[in-house]
Design an enzyme around this catalytic site. Structure first.
Site, mmCIF file in Angstrom:
data_model
loop_
_atom_site.group_PDB
_atom_site.id
_atom_site.type_symbol
_atom_site.label_atom_id
_atom_site.label_comp_id
_atom_site.label_asym_id
_atom_site.label_seq_id
_atom_site.Cartn_x
_atom_site.Cartn_y
_atom_site.Cartn_z
ATOM 1 N N GLU A 212 43.552 -9.128 48.882
ATOM 2 C CA GLU A 212 43.003 -10.358 49.464
ATOM 3 C C GLU A 212 43.418 -10.438 50.929
ATOM 4 O O GLU A 212 44.604 -10.320 51.233
ATOM 5 C CB GLU A 212 43.497 -11.594 48.719
ATOM 6 C CG GLU A 212 42.815 -12.867 49.203
ATOM 7 C CD GLU A 212 43.285 -14.130 48.468
ATOM 8 O OE1 GLU A 212 42.772 -15.209 48.814
ATOM 9 O OE2 GLU A 212 44.149 -14.041 47.599
ATOM 10 N N GLY A 352 53.671 -13.051 49.908
ATOM 11 C CA GLY A 352 54.389 -14.010 49.074
ATOM 12 C C GLY A 352 54.124 -13.798 47.613
ATOM 13 O O GLY A 352 54.992 -13.397 46.850
ATOM 14 N N ALA A 353 52.875 -14.082 47.178
ATOM 15 C CA ALA A 353 52.481 -13.867 45.786
ATOM 16 C C ALA A 353 50.969 -13.755 45.727
ATOM 17 O O ALA A 353 50.262 -14.290 46.573
ATOM 18 C CB ALA A 353 52.973 -15.000 44.895
ATOM 19 N N MET A 354 50.469 -13.053 44.705
ATOM 20 C CA MET A 354 49.035 -12.785 44.612
ATOM 21 C C MET A 354 48.595 -12.812 43.162
ATOM 22 O O MET A 354 49.256 -12.252 42.301
ATOM 23 C CB MET A 354 48.733 -11.426 45.252
ATOM 24 C CG MET A 354 47.272 -11.046 45.226
ATOM 25 S SD MET A 354 46.241 -12.228 46.130
ATOM 26 C CE MET A 354 44.669 -11.955 45.360
ATOM 27 N N ASN A 356 46.231 -11.443 41.332
ATOM 28 C CA ASN A 356 45.402 -10.388 40.752
ATOM 29 C C ASN A 356 45.280 -10.576 39.239
ATOM 30 O O ASN A 356 46.258 -10.859 38.552
ATOM 31 C CB ASN A 356 46.026 -9.012 41.012
ATOM 32 C CG ASN A 356 46.486 -8.843 42.430
ATOM 33 O OD1 ASN A 356 45.708 -8.860 43.362
ATOM 34 N ND2 ASN A 356 47.785 -8.692 42.594
ATOM 35 N N GLU A 389 50.094 -19.025 40.513
ATOM 36 C CA GLU A 389 49.396 -17.751 40.370
ATOM 37 C C GLU A 389 48.823 -17.584 38.963
ATOM 38 O O GLU A 389 47.741 -17.009 38.794
ATOM 39 C CB GLU A 389 50.321 -16.584 40.726
ATOM 40 C CG GLU A 389 50.983 -16.671 42.098
ATOM 41 C CD GLU A 389 50.004 -16.880 43.246
ATOM 42 O OE1 GLU A 389 48.814 -16.547 43.093
ATOM 43 O OE2 GLU A 389 50.427 -17.389 44.295
ATOM 44 N N GLU A 411 41.768 -22.457 46.245
ATOM 45 C CA GLU A 411 43.165 -22.734 46.541
ATOM 46 C C GLU A 411 43.500 -24.221 46.381
ATOM 47 O O GLU A 411 44.550 -24.570 45.855
ATOM 48 C CB GLU A 411 43.515 -22.260 47.951
ATOM 49 C CG GLU A 411 43.557 -20.759 48.101
ATOM 50 C CD GLU A 411 44.508 -20.081 47.125
ATOM 51 O OE1 GLU A 411 45.554 -20.690 46.789
ATOM 52 O OE2 GLU A 411 44.212 -18.956 46.701
#
Length: 469
Positions: A212, A352-354, A356, A389, A411
């Site tokens: 992303e 940071g964080a994703m 997926n 997430e 988001e």
């Protein structure tokens, strides 16, 4: 979407702005999407792609591309027309919301195969391509960055040089079939030299991805947009002693040993997703394991992967994951839809964080906590980010954006969901005070400064600029 930890701050300050417009690092050398309007020109080119950045990095390469790029530099100068086209391609182009239109080709299935190596990685893709309209005769334009093209086939037949056009941002099939067909592309990439930490990169002994918003084009040639949804399978092959753990999206449907000390894993994600949700991780990791039984009675295997010395610090993260899964069922009626859910926490991750699909990737400080060192704020932040997430599994993954101008929709809704989750798990009043404090300290100064913009801007030059503080 990824959450960025503020430099010099603890994990309790995972940054969130209005409707979840989040920060990301300003990485030099990022490549961005530009629309290509090309005509077939017979310009002397090799049938592979090496970017200008790769040429400048050439002295660090220990692959055949080193010799090739030197030949390129020493070759006869291109015609002025070709130089003019290259200059035009490198100039940033503004992307307008009003110009959105559906692409002429859709992708139905994507089969990926990775052979991970120390000097290079080979990526093979087989894509089922469907024209949007019957008897379409438009070129098929694929995004690509820092890729070496090895071969390209349509329905098993290798294309000739005059059948496609290749530049430093796109691969264009000039006259693809007018009905559905299979497109096979083999490329070579160099993750160990990918310092942007976008696409597939190697750091700290691990292969890892971040796609992303537009990182997938650094993995293979593709229509790198969120409205291109496809079902994926992914086969990963690597040295078993160096990379004992091979992870990707979906369910693990096959694995085994190969000759020469290698092994493989085969993953299948049955739910269609945009390419920005693709993920791959390979490395010497260990896991904390648990299970969760859904409201329909299915047992889901949960694993949190970290370097071995950090496994003991993942207990709170596992608690947060199970709490988020149960809360999403009780409050929103949303049940997890696969048999396996993986979280990977590594120290080298720039977003940071994703979220997926089924393989969330985090920077370590947003997962790890121990009573000896972590504050109450750290525990609260981990709870919120793990929940955020996971909640993206529906608000962002199964239901996703049409284009990047809609980033704040997925988001914003998911931030609302994680705020409600944290409020229900703790004190609603304290949570509200903390959220308002974030707005006052970070969002208000931006809205009062030169970086102010509508929640859905009318245009952008760099997609990165959506992820602002």
């Amino acid at each position: 979407m990824a959450r960025l930890v503020l430099p010099g701050k603890g994990s309790s300050l995972a940054k969130r702005g209005v409707l979840g417009l989040l920060s990301s690092f300003d990485i030099q050398g990022r490549q961005h999407h530009h629309t290509l309007q090309c005509q077939a020109r017979k310009i002397g080119r090799n049938n592979f792609h090496i970017s200008e950045e790769a040429v400048h990095r050439d002295k660090y390469f220990s692959s055949p591309s080193r010799l090739v790029s030197r030949r390129l530099l020493c070759s006869v100068a291109q015609p002025l027309l070709a130089q003019s086209e290259e200059l035009k391609m490198s100039t940033p182009k503004e992307i307008y919301l009003k110009d959105y239109k559906a692409l002429d080709y859709y992708f139905d299935t994507v089969n990926l195969s990775f052979i991970l190596g120390e000097q290079k990685t080979t990526v093979s893709s087989k894509i089922s391509v469907c024209p949007r309209t019957e008897d379409a005769s438009c070129p098929l334009i694929l995004d690509g960055c820092d890729l070496k093209l090895l071969s390209i086939k349509v329905d098993g037949k290798e294309l000739k040089k005059e059948d496609y056009y290749l530049d430093n941002r796109h691969l264009t099939l000039l006259s693809p079939p007018s009905s559905s067909f299979f497109l096979e592309i083999d490329t070579e990439i160099y993750p160990q030299y990918n310092t942007s930490l976008e696409g597939l990169y190697k750091s700290g002994g691990n292969f890892c991805t971040q796609c992303e918003a537009e990182g997938f084009r650094k993995i293979t040639f593709y229509q790198d947009r969120p409205d291109i949804m496809a079902a994926y399978t992914c086969r990963i092959e690597a040295d078993k002693s160096l990379y004992p753990v091979l992870l990707s999206n979906g369910n693990l449907i096959g694995q085994g040993d190969l000759e020469g000390g290698k092994h493989y894993a085969l993953w299948e994600d049955p739910f269609k997703k945009p390419c920005y949700l693709f993920a791959l991780v390979a490395g010497p990791l260990e896991s904390r394991n648990d299970t969760f039984v859904t409201k329909s009675g299915r047992t889901v295997t949960l694993r949190i992967w970290t370097p071995s010395h950090d496994v003991s610090k993942t207990a709170h993260a596992m608690y947060a994951l199970k709490a988020a899964m149960q809360w999403d069922e009780e409050v929103f009626g949303l049940e997890y839809d696969l048999d396996l859910f993986n979280i990977v926490a590594v120290p080298d991750f720039n977003m940071g964080a994703m979220e997926n699909k089924s393989l969330n990737i985090f920077i370590s400080k947003l997962v790890l906590a121990s009573p000896e060192t972590a504050s109450d704020g750290d525990y609260a932040a981990i709870l919120g980010v793990i929940g955020h997430e996971y909640f993206h599994n529906w608000t962002g993954n199964r239901v996703t954006c049409r284009d990047w101008f809609q980033l704040s929709l997925k988001e914003g809704l998911t931030v609302f969901r994680d705020q409600e989750f944290s409020s229900d798990m703790g004190s609603r009043t304290v949570k509200r005070i903390a959220d308002v404090s974030q707005l006052r300290n970070y969002q208000f100064p931006q809205d009062a400064g030169p970086m102010a913009h509508p929640v859905r801007p009318h245009s952008y030059i760099k997609m990165d600029n959506f992820y602002t503080g």
